[in-house]
Design an enzyme around this catalytic site. Sequence first.
Site, PDB file in Angstrom:
ATOM      1  N   GLU A 298       0.990  -1.302   0.033  1.00  0.00           N
ATOM      2  CA  GLU A 298       0.015  -0.014  -0.037  1.00  0.00           C
ATOM      3  C   GLU A 298       0.899   1.312   0.044  1.00  0.00           C
ATOM      4  O   GLU A 298       0.981   1.705   1.279  1.00  0.00           O
ATOM      5  CB  GLU A 298      -0.867   0.046   1.349  1.00  0.00           C
ATOM      6  CG  GLU A 298      -1.844   1.095   1.258  1.00  0.00           C
ATOM      7  CD  GLU A 298      -2.860   1.400   2.543  1.00  0.00           C
ATOM      8  OE1 GLU A 298      -3.469   2.360   2.739  1.00  0.00           O
ATOM      9  OE2 GLU A 298      -3.020   0.191   3.117  1.00  0.00           O
ATOM     10  N   LYS A 340      -2.753  -2.154  -3.077  1.00  0.00           N
ATOM     11  CA  LYS A 340      -3.780  -1.170  -2.362  1.00  0.00           C
ATOM     12  C   LYS A 340      -3.031   0.149  -2.366  1.00  0.00           C
ATOM     13  O   LYS A 340      -2.028   0.398  -1.910  1.00  0.00           O
ATOM     14  CB  LYS A 340      -4.147  -1.444  -1.005  1.00  0.00           C
ATOM     15  CG  LYS A 340      -5.084  -0.568  -0.247  1.00  0.00           C
ATOM     16  CD  LYS A 340      -5.552  -0.900   1.055  1.00  0.00           C
ATOM     17  CE  LYS A 340      -6.440   0.149   1.640  1.00  0.00           C
ATOM     18  NZ  LYS A 340      -6.927  -0.175   2.928  1.00  0.00           N
TER      19      LYS A 340
END
Length: 463
Positions: A298, A340
């Site tokens: 992420e 993500k």
Amino acid sequence: PWLRVPTCLKDMAFESGVAFAATGPALGVQHALHPPLAAAAAPATTSAVPAAAAAVGGAAPAAAVAATVASLTWAAASRHSRRRQGPRHSARGRAAAVAMAAAGPRTTGNCSCHGGAHLSAEAKAELVRVCELIATPGKGITACDEGAGTIGARLEPVGVDNTEENRRVYRQMLFETPGAGDYLSAAILDPETLYQKDDDGVLFPEALMARGIVPGVKPHLKVYELPGTDGETVMQGLDSLAVRCREYKAAGVKYAKWRSPIIITETAPSDLAIEANMRDLARYALICQDEGLVPIVEPDVVMKGDHDLETAVAVNVKVQATLYKAMLDHGVFMEGTILKTNMVNPGLSCPKSYTVEEIAEANITTLRRVMPVAIPGVNFLSGGQNLEDAAARLNAINKAKGNSPWNLSFSWSAALQMPLFELCKGRGGEIPLEEMGALYLKELAIAAAAARGEHTPKEGEGS
């Protein structure tokens, strides 16, 4: 650069993959020589490999064949080197080549662990299986990994005590509201939640899997400010990550998620902050896979600031390009990962307005420029956007993606949860779980429709 390859081959040897026609397919070689080297080596290899087979009874064991091929590779490379650069070879290099070839797949030195070479076929297959579940089209992730302090800052302003039991029953609602599994493929948990049970006495990871929702965990620890960078940060927790991943896997999770926030200012992000954070993400991913967990990486370029959309594209391209290079350098098995990331948006204080279609195109442009096709899915975080804007933009992104191969979905926390907390106001500390569950289900339906490109936003939403 190829003028210097023969010298490198003295150390790299078998990784070069000589003589595809004679031995490459049988040995599973993935890297072909530079054409002049292959041409020089192929005739000798074609005749020498059968000879090596005969010498061991005609069976040509892989180690013997590999050693012969590597020896000939080095010889061909040296001949090529002498013609192009003069004599630059040594007995040490040849010995290293033969030894490395006989040992099998490389796990040290240049090109080590390429594509997860250190993982078994079974381990890779399991990582791919979990990724496919997470990247189920039309479903997304509910992010419930806030620490006690973060979720407390949401509960207490609406009159709810921040107790472990209140956190438990609230998150149970997020997991077990009837119908939630129709829209969710996965849930990210805080470590506290891993060891809590639902009202039936079932641990949450087990209860989630029974509903077809893959449980994961947030393993990183505290944010650390990099000295001298005027506020840029890295996440801590890599040193103990392997041990904690082992414990989390035993508790029933299938993946992990590590967030690395990046800011945009007049002087940021610096090369130091980008490199440090993206290499941390790569090392985290490598450790997770070694422990049997899918890593969700992420990189989060936060929306705070006054930067325009063009700047956001440039920064996100640089950040993600650095991330994927680091992951490949570390030998991460890319097919066993999920991205993500933030949506590419202008800063919250940007004076210029953009249409939802322009924002969608900026996101698709960023992905097409740098994201490997091998990664199966992208789950966008909400990053301070409300549900209406996040859904409108995700919907437009899916409409604009064309033949892009990735599943593009959501991994939302605040966008889904903040409206739920509003229902707690004026209730004297009560958590209206039934009402919250009904609203939550409506929100998930909107998010899932946006993940399919089938949502119909109201005019102005997402712009």
